[in-house]
Design an enzyme around this catalytic site. Sequence first.
Site, PDB file in Angstrom:
ATOM      1  N   ARG A  87       0.859  -1.187   0.000  1.00  0.00           N
ATOM      2  CA  ARG A  87       0.000   0.000   0.000  1.00  0.00           C
ATOM      3  C   ARG A  87       0.899   1.242   0.000  1.00  0.00           C
ATOM      4  O   ARG A  87       1.709   1.416   0.920  1.00  0.00           O
ATOM      5  CB  ARG A  87      -0.897  -0.008   1.243  1.00  0.00           C
ATOM      6  CG  ARG A  87      -1.699   1.254   1.423  1.00  0.00           C
ATOM      7  CD  ARG A  87      -2.661   1.179   2.609  1.00  0.00           C
ATOM      8  NE  ARG A  87      -3.350   2.438   2.726  1.00  0.00           N
ATOM      9  CZ  ARG A  87      -3.211   3.295   3.743  1.00  0.00           C
ATOM     10  NH1 ARG A  87      -2.441   3.003   4.771  1.00  0.00           N
ATOM     11  NH2 ARG A  87      -3.860   4.430   3.738  1.00  0.00           N
ATOM     12  N   HIS A 131      -2.578  11.099   1.111  1.00  0.00           N
ATOM     13  CA  HIS A 131      -1.995  10.854   2.432  1.00  0.00           C
ATOM     14  C   HIS A 131      -1.327  12.167   2.859  1.00  0.00           C
ATOM     15  O   HIS A 131      -0.123  12.252   3.035  1.00  0.00           O
ATOM     16  CB  HIS A 131      -1.016   9.682   2.376  1.00  0.00           C
ATOM     17  CG  HIS A 131      -0.682   9.077   3.711  1.00  0.00           C
ATOM     18  ND1 HIS A 131      -0.849   7.740   3.996  1.00  0.00           N
ATOM     19  CD2 HIS A 131      -0.174   9.624   4.837  1.00  0.00           C
ATOM     20  CE1 HIS A 131      -0.451   7.485   5.242  1.00  0.00           C
ATOM     21  NE2 HIS A 131      -0.030   8.632   5.766  1.00  0.00           N
ATOM     22  N   GLU A 176      -6.789   8.544   6.712  1.00  0.00           N
ATOM     23  CA  GLU A 176      -6.979   9.197   8.007  1.00  0.00           C
ATOM     24  C   GLU A 176      -7.419  10.654   7.869  1.00  0.00           C
ATOM     25  O   GLU A 176      -6.691  11.584   8.250  1.00  0.00           O
ATOM     26  CB  GLU A 176      -5.691   9.103   8.833  1.00  0.00           C
ATOM     27  CG  GLU A 176      -5.265   7.676   9.104  1.00  0.00           C
ATOM     28  CD  GLU A 176      -4.026   7.561   9.992  1.00  0.00           C
ATOM     29  OE1 GLU A 176      -3.494   8.595  10.437  1.00  0.00           O
ATOM     30  OE2 GLU A 176      -3.595   6.421  10.250  1.00  0.00           O
ATOM     31  N   ASN A 305      -7.026   1.894  10.201  1.00  0.00           N
ATOM     32  CA  ASN A 305      -5.666   2.097  10.710  1.00  0.00           C
ATOM     33  C   ASN A 305      -5.769   2.136  12.228  1.00  0.00           C
ATOM     34  O   ASN A 305      -6.503   2.962  12.778  1.00  0.00           O
ATOM     35  CB  ASN A 305      -5.093   3.432  10.227  1.00  0.00           C
ATOM     36  CG  ASN A 305      -4.913   3.479   8.726  1.00  0.00           C
ATOM     37  OD1 ASN A 305      -5.186   2.505   8.024  1.00  0.00           O
ATOM     38  ND2 ASN A 305      -4.458   4.606   8.226  1.00  0.00           N
ATOM     39  N   TYR A 307      -3.705   1.930  16.123  1.00  0.00           N
ATOM     40  CA  TYR A 307      -2.467   1.926  16.905  1.00  0.00           C
ATOM     41  C   TYR A 307      -2.715   1.738  18.400  1.00  0.00           C
ATOM     42  O   TYR A 307      -2.042   0.954  19.047  1.00  0.00           O
ATOM     43  CB  TYR A 307      -1.667   3.220  16.657  1.00  0.00           C
ATOM     44  CG  TYR A 307      -1.128   3.261  15.245  1.00  0.00           C
ATOM     45  CD1 TYR A 307       0.107   2.718  14.939  1.00  0.00           C
ATOM     46  CD2 TYR A 307      -1.894   3.787  14.196  1.00  0.00           C
ATOM     47  CE1 TYR A 307       0.590   2.696  13.637  1.00  0.00           C
ATOM     48  CE2 TYR A 307      -1.422   3.768  12.892  1.00  0.00           C
ATOM     49  CZ  TYR A 307      -0.182   3.222  12.615  1.00  0.00           C
ATOM     50  OH  TYR A 307       0.280   3.193  11.319  1.00  0.00           O
ATOM     51  N   GLU A 382      -3.288  -0.070   8.236  1.00  0.00           N
ATOM     52  CA  GLU A 382      -2.073   0.309   8.967  1.00  0.00           C
ATOM     53  C   GLU A 382      -2.148  -0.262  10.367  1.00  0.00           C
ATOM     54  O   GLU A 382      -3.195  -0.197  11.023  1.00  0.00           O
ATOM     55  CB  GLU A 382      -1.934   1.831   9.124  1.00  0.00           C
ATOM     56  CG  GLU A 382      -1.457   2.560   7.924  1.00  0.00           C
ATOM     57  CD  GLU A 382      -1.259   4.059   8.215  1.00  0.00           C
ATOM     58  OE1 GLU A 382      -0.967   4.443   9.377  1.00  0.00           O
ATOM     59  OE2 GLU A 382      -1.406   4.826   7.261  1.00  0.00           O
TER      60      GLU A 382
HETATM   61  O1  IFM Z   1       3.206   7.553  10.078  1.00  0.00           O
HETATM   62  C1  IFM Z   1       1.836   7.603  10.300  1.00  0.00           C
HETATM   63  C2  IFM Z   1       1.075   7.461   9.009  1.00  0.00           C
HETATM   64  O2  IFM Z   1       1.453   8.424   8.092  1.00  0.00           O
HETATM   65  C3  IFM Z   1      -0.406   7.592   9.252  1.00  0.00           C
HETATM   66  N1  IFM Z   1      -0.843   6.724  10.309  1.00  0.00           N
HETATM   67  C4  IFM Z   1      -0.091   6.709  11.528  1.00  0.00           C
HETATM   68  C5  IFM Z   1       1.385   6.515  11.235  1.00  0.00           C
HETATM   69  C6  IFM Z   1       2.178   6.495  12.553  1.00  0.00           C
HETATM   70  O3  IFM Z   1       2.014   7.693  13.246  1.00  0.00           O
END
Ligand code: IFM
Length: 481
Positions: A87, A131, A176, A305, A307, A382
Amino acid sequence: MPESAQSATPASPVTFPPAFLWGAATSAYQIEGAVREDGRTPSIWDTFSHTPGKTAGGEHGDVAVDHYHRYRDDVALMAELGLNSYRFSVSWPRVQPTGRGPAVQRGLDFYRRLVDELLSAGIKPAVTLYHWDLPQELEDAGGWPERETAHRFAEYAQIVGEALGDRVEHWMTLNEPWCAAFLGYASGVHAPGRTDPAASLRAAHHLNLAHGLGAAALRSVMPARNSVAISLNSSAVRPLSQDAADLAAARKIDDLANGVFHGPLLHGAYPESLFAATEPLTDWGYVLDGDLALINQPLDALGLNYYTPALVSAADPDAAGPRADGHGTSDHSPWPAADDVAFHQTPGDRTEMGWTIDPTGLHELIMRYTREAPGLPLYVTENGAAYDDKPDPDGRVHDPERIAYLHGHLSAVRRALSDGADVRGYYLWSLLDNFEWAYGYGKRFGAVYVDYATLARTPKSSAHWYSRAARTGTLPEPEDS
Ligand code: IFM
């Protein structure tokens, strides 16, 4: 292994469907460099990163990891690792430097070559159109708070769709949009660095509209078999307690993180509670007749995405102190009209970003998408972690923490599959160490280590672990690596 990871781990062996996509993700400004080559002009990130005080150490993406010139080696590396999808994002100012008018073929040719290289290595390209690198000229004309920017995006989407649509099956309009709207226009920790909460809400709507117009433009020029999606960084928002005030705080943040996108994209309406909460700032008069239908056109897939989760409570009006929402340091909040909400550090081990490791949030969000968008194929577009990786004296880079992180999160994906979710792929963030926006090069998210002095690439032990997972469709035990 942290307790949270254990609780997300199903009984072994952890196996995935044969057609599962095992990918890695990157974005143009974070890796390409070559910012002045082949007709490319500045994006808002060129301007922002060259503005003193905006990024750690004044770092910028002028060279980044030189992927523009080394893409063949990078594709070869992915092939060696056995990845079956990649991607990446297209740089808007490389393809349409002023954000208007005809394309620059030399810019498009780079992506044509990249796609050819991927296909000949047996790797499925997955293209993100936006992006975060808006052409600076469009920001000068008002940026995302202006409706016209959404129309410009549709034109750009059509250009890229025409150039690559015959060979690229997987498309994402935006990455995002929460970050683009709220970090870009409210807290100002991202480009273009504005701190205007009302403008950030307008930006959010115009990003939604850009998705709708862009998806329609792509479909008008591409074969119907292609998949059009969007990648959202939806948030697993958790209340600190079951008190009514904390539950109300969690609902407000859920609206501002999720409802503002899920509402129009998946349900054809913004949440009424979002309108009520943001009333002091905006009357949402820029949502015009027909916009919601355009935004709500059917998706072919949805990208998540993920985290870390968010832990919130009602704010103690007497307490002052820094925000702990994990979205950088600024005197301005990225959460419009939410001064009455406090953010808390979630318990557990953390990555180098200070983000708590909690795969249960990934499972929770996948199951939420499964409920909110029944029948829609899902991709984790992500997921990954930054650690302070350093080569050993023998030149190898050992990153057992990242292996544990990936094992925990992929186990959560597997658990969601067992619970009935239709997850078709997973993209590790990121293929390479790269420019982590306002943090510069200090946060290493790559499965592949980059020596920033020589730009040499060395796969970390996590890359080898992930390679075994991709090749076998089964998660190796972290200890075996
Ligand atoms: O690096 C970023 C990415 O560009 C978008 N999502 C989160 C990642 C980590 O912060």
